[in-house]
Design an enzyme around this catalytic site. Sequence first.
Site, PDB file in Angstrom:
ATOM      1  N   GLY A  26     -11.082  -6.111  32.316  1.00  0.00           N
ATOM      2  CA  GLY A  26     -10.747  -5.482  31.036  1.00  0.00           C
ATOM      3  C   GLY A  26     -11.966  -5.164  30.196  1.00  0.00           C
ATOM      4  O   GLY A  26     -12.052  -4.101  29.580  1.00  0.00           O
ATOM      5  N   CYS A  27     -12.916  -6.079  30.189  1.00  0.00           N
ATOM      6  CA  CYS A  27     -14.120  -5.892  29.384  1.00  0.00           C
ATOM      7  C   CYS A  27     -15.005  -4.788  29.971  1.00  0.00           C
ATOM      8  O   CYS A  27     -15.632  -4.031  29.233  1.00  0.00           O
ATOM      9  CB  CYS A  27     -14.888  -7.204  29.255  1.00  0.00           C
ATOM     10  SG  CYS A  27     -13.913  -8.480  28.408  1.00  0.00           S
ATOM     11  N   THR A  28     -15.027  -4.690  31.291  1.00  0.00           N
ATOM     12  CA  THR A  28     -15.792  -3.614  31.940  1.00  0.00           C
ATOM     13  C   THR A  28     -15.165  -2.266  31.605  1.00  0.00           C
ATOM     14  O   THR A  28     -15.874  -1.308  31.262  1.00  0.00           O
ATOM     15  CB  THR A  28     -15.845  -3.841  33.466  1.00  0.00           C
ATOM     16  OG1 THR A  28     -16.527  -5.071  33.714  1.00  0.00           O
ATOM     17  CG2 THR A  28     -16.559  -2.705  34.170  1.00  0.00           C
TER      18      THR A  28
END
Length: 153
Positions: A41-43
């Site tokens: 998700g952060c990527t």
Amino acid sequence: MSLTPCPTLALSGTGNVVFDTANLSNQRFVLYFYPKDSTPGCTTETSDFRDLYPQFLAANCAIFGLSRDSLKSHENFKAKLALPFELISDPDEIACEAFGVMKLKNMYGKQVRGIERSTFVIQNGIIIQEWRGVKVPNHAAQVLAFVQSLPNP
């Protein structure tokens, strides 16, 4: 639209940058909090901000990503994604606490303390918009649309 003063912070960032909100008090910028480098998700979220970065710049808006990861982790994440903006390291949760983004979350049936994905638009030292409990899909585009709706500083 909230009009809360931006907390005064000075934290280390990638590229030997010191993220100092006092030095940014006459600028417009996005500060997005994310849980962990190199997670799916952060990527995706960080890549979305990267891909829209030229449009943020055209709207006179800088971008900073922030998590509790180390500078070394941030430098690797920044290089891996070829980011044109800096990532801020907050291992002591100074900014996380100041912005109220630390939450108890359920992970694999256990309660863990972590960053609630959140984004803030700050202009002239004032938080003018915030998103909390962010869902990644289309979020960066929503932030960009908000920034583009603002008159040029």
